[in-house]
Motif scaffolding. Sequence first.
Motif, short mmCIF file in Angstrom:
data_model
loop_
_atom_site.label_atom_id
_atom_site.label_comp_id
_atom_site.label_asym_id
_atom_site.label_seq_id
_atom_site.Cartn_x
_atom_site.Cartn_y
_atom_site.Cartn_z
N ARG A 184 -20.80 -12.26 -33.24
CA ARG A 184 -21.40 -12.01 -31.93
C ARG A 184 -22.78 -12.65 -31.84
NH1 ARG A 184 -20.87 -5.98 -31.80
NH2 ARG A 184 -18.90 -6.05 -32.85
N GLY A 185 -23.58 -12.53 -32.89
CA GLY A 185 -24.90 -13.15 -32.90
C GLY A 185 -24.82 -14.66 -32.79
N TRP A 186 -23.85 -15.25 -33.51
CA TRP A 186 -23.71 -16.70 -33.43
C TRP A 186 -23.26 -17.13 -32.04
CZ3 TRP A 186 -19.58 -20.07 -32.58
CH2 TRP A 186 -19.93 -21.40 -32.71
N LEU A 187 -22.40 -16.35 -31.41
CA LEU A 187 -21.97 -16.68 -30.05
C LEU A 187 -23.15 -16.63 -29.09
CD1 LEU A 187 -18.50 -14.94 -29.81
CD2 LEU A 187 -18.98 -17.39 -29.78
N VAL A 188 -24.04 -15.67 -29.27
CA VAL A 188 -25.22 -15.59 -28.40
C VAL A 188 -26.09 -16.82 -28.62
CG1 VAL A 188 -27.35 -14.33 -28.01
CG2 VAL A 188 -25.21 -13.09 -28.19
N VAL A 189 -26.30 -17.19 -29.89
CA VAL A 189 -27.11 -18.38 -30.18
C VAL A 189 -26.45 -19.63 -29.63
CG1 VAL A 189 -27.94 -19.85 -32.06
CG2 VAL A 189 -28.24 -17.37 -32.19
N ALA A 190 -25.15 -19.76 -29.82
CA ALA A 190 -24.45 -20.94 -29.32
C ALA A 190 -24.50 -21.01 -27.80
CB ALA A 190 -23.00 -20.93 -29.81
N ALA A 191 -24.37 -19.87 -27.15
CA ALA A 191 -24.44 -19.86 -25.69
C ALA A 191 -25.84 -20.24 -25.21
CB ALA A 191 -24.05 -18.48 -25.15
N ALA A 192 -26.86 -19.75 -25.88
CA ALA A 192 -28.23 -20.08 -25.47
C ALA A 192 -28.52 -21.56 -25.71
CB ALA A 192 -29.22 -19.20 -26.22
N VAL A 193 -28.11 -22.07 -26.86
CA VAL A 193 -28.33 -23.49 -27.16
C VAL A 193 -27.57 -24.36 -26.15
CG1 VAL A 193 -27.79 -25.29 -28.85
CG2 VAL A 193 -28.87 -23.18 -29.58
N THR A 194 -26.37 -23.93 -25.81
CA THR A 194 -25.58 -24.68 -24.83
C THR A 194 -26.21 -24.62 -23.45
OG1 THR A 194 -23.59 -24.25 -26.10
CG2 THR A 194 -23.29 -24.90 -23.81
N ALA A 195 -26.70 -23.47 -23.06
CA ALA A 195 -27.33 -23.35 -21.74
C ALA A 195 -28.56 -24.23 -21.64
CB ALA A 195 -27.69 -21.88 -21.47
N VAL A 196 -29.31 -24.34 -22.72
CA VAL A 196 -30.52 -25.15 -22.69
C VAL A 196 -30.18 -26.63 -22.83
CG1 VAL A 196 -32.64 -25.67 -23.95
CG2 VAL A 196 -31.99 -23.30 -23.51
N GLY A 197 -29.24 -26.95 -23.69
CA GLY A 197 -28.98 -28.35 -24.00
C GLY A 197 -27.95 -29.04 -23.13
N LEU A 198 -27.12 -28.27 -22.43
CA LEU A 198 -26.04 -28.88 -21.67
C LEU A 198 -26.51 -29.84 -20.57
CD1 LEU A 198 -23.00 -28.95 -21.70
CD2 LEU A 198 -23.00 -27.12 -20.00
N PRO A 199 -27.57 -29.54 -19.83
CA PRO A 199 -28.00 -30.52 -18.83
C PRO A 199 -28.35 -31.88 -19.44
CG PRO A 199 -29.03 -28.42 -18.39
CD PRO A 199 -28.33 -28.28 -19.71
N ALA A 200 -29.01 -31.89 -20.57
CA ALA A 200 -29.35 -33.17 -21.21
C ALA A 200 -28.10 -33.85 -21.75
CB ALA A 200 -30.36 -32.95 -22.32
N VAL A 201 -27.16 -33.06 -22.26
CA VAL A 201 -25.91 -33.65 -22.77
C VAL A 201 -25.13 -34.30 -21.63
CG1 VAL A 201 -23.67 -33.08 -23.78
CG2 VAL A 201 -25.74 -32.10 -24.74
N LEU A 202 -25.07 -33.63 -20.50
CA LEU A 202 -24.30 -34.15 -19.38
C LEU A 202 -24.97 -35.36 -18.72
CD1 LEU A 202 -23.10 -30.83 -17.71
CD2 LEU A 202 -21.79 -32.40 -19.15
N ARG A 203 -26.29 -35.45 -18.82
CA ARG A 203 -27.01 -36.56 -18.18
C ARG A 203 -27.46 -37.62 -19.17
NH1 ARG A 203 -31.74 -35.11 -14.79
NH2 ARG A 203 -31.37 -37.22 -14.10
N ALA A 204 -26.86 -37.67 -20.33
CA ALA A 204 -27.33 -38.56 -21.38
C ALA A 204 -27.27 -40.03 -20.98
CB ALA A 204 -26.52 -38.34 -22.66
N ASP A 205 -26.28 -40.44 -20.22
CA ASP A 205 -26.16 -41.85 -19.82
C ASP A 205 -26.68 -42.11 -18.42
OD1 ASP A 205 -25.01 -42.48 -22.24
OD2 ASP A 205 -22.98 -42.00 -21.54
N ASP A 206 -27.31 -41.13 -17.81
CA ASP A 206 -27.79 -41.24 -16.44
C ASP A 206 -29.30 -41.46 -16.44
OD1 ASP A 206 -27.85 -41.21 -13.70
OD2 ASP A 206 -27.87 -39.02 -13.57
N ASP A 207 -29.74 -42.66 -16.85
CA ASP A 207 -31.17 -42.91 -16.96
C ASP A 207 -31.72 -43.73 -15.80
OD1 ASP A 207 -30.13 -45.37 -17.54
OD2 ASP A 207 -30.90 -45.46 -19.57
N HIS A 208 -30.89 -44.14 -14.86
CA HIS A 208 -31.30 -44.92 -13.69
C HIS A 208 -32.11 -46.15 -14.07
CE1 HIS A 208 -29.78 -41.88 -10.97
NE2 HIS A 208 -30.43 -40.96 -11.66
N GLY A 209 -31.72 -46.82 -15.12
CA GLY A 209 -32.39 -48.05 -15.53
C GLY A 209 -33.64 -47.85 -16.37
#
Length: 142
Positions: free
Chosen positions: A69-94
């Motif tokens: 349960r603790g690891w799931l909380v950590v994984a969810a928090a890391v995902t919530a913080v890091g997911l926007p950067a992961v999804l926009r990794a190739d979207d640098d607009h030049g």
Amino acid sequence: MTARLRAAALVAGLAMTGYGLFGLLDDPYITAPVDILVWAVGGLVLHDGLWVPLLCLVGAYAARGPVLRGWLVVAAAVTAVGLPAVLRADDDHGNPSVLPLPYLRNWLLVLAATAVLALLLGLVRRRRNPPVSRPERREDPS
């Protein structure tokens, strides 16, 4: 004593909120503070209305031990913080300096490292407290 600590925490929280709002409204670079407030309220609603109940349901039904349960909380928090950067990794607009790091790899590395740590913690807990075997059920002779 507890009431005084709560009152002090409340006063400190209100002071920090007031300072943040003052900075938001006073910053000359922020041209649309209402949009920021809408974003903040949306994040609060998303967090408290969807994220936390979903996490509680997963924790209650899927995770059996406190380490998982603790690891799931950590994984969810890391995902919530890091997911926007992961999804926009190739979207640098030049501009390659906007998102320059390999965010997907780093996110997966953090998840793997925390999973290994949780696994080690679970093994240590299991070694200290081995599972208790339940006595076999006897058939009712009647």
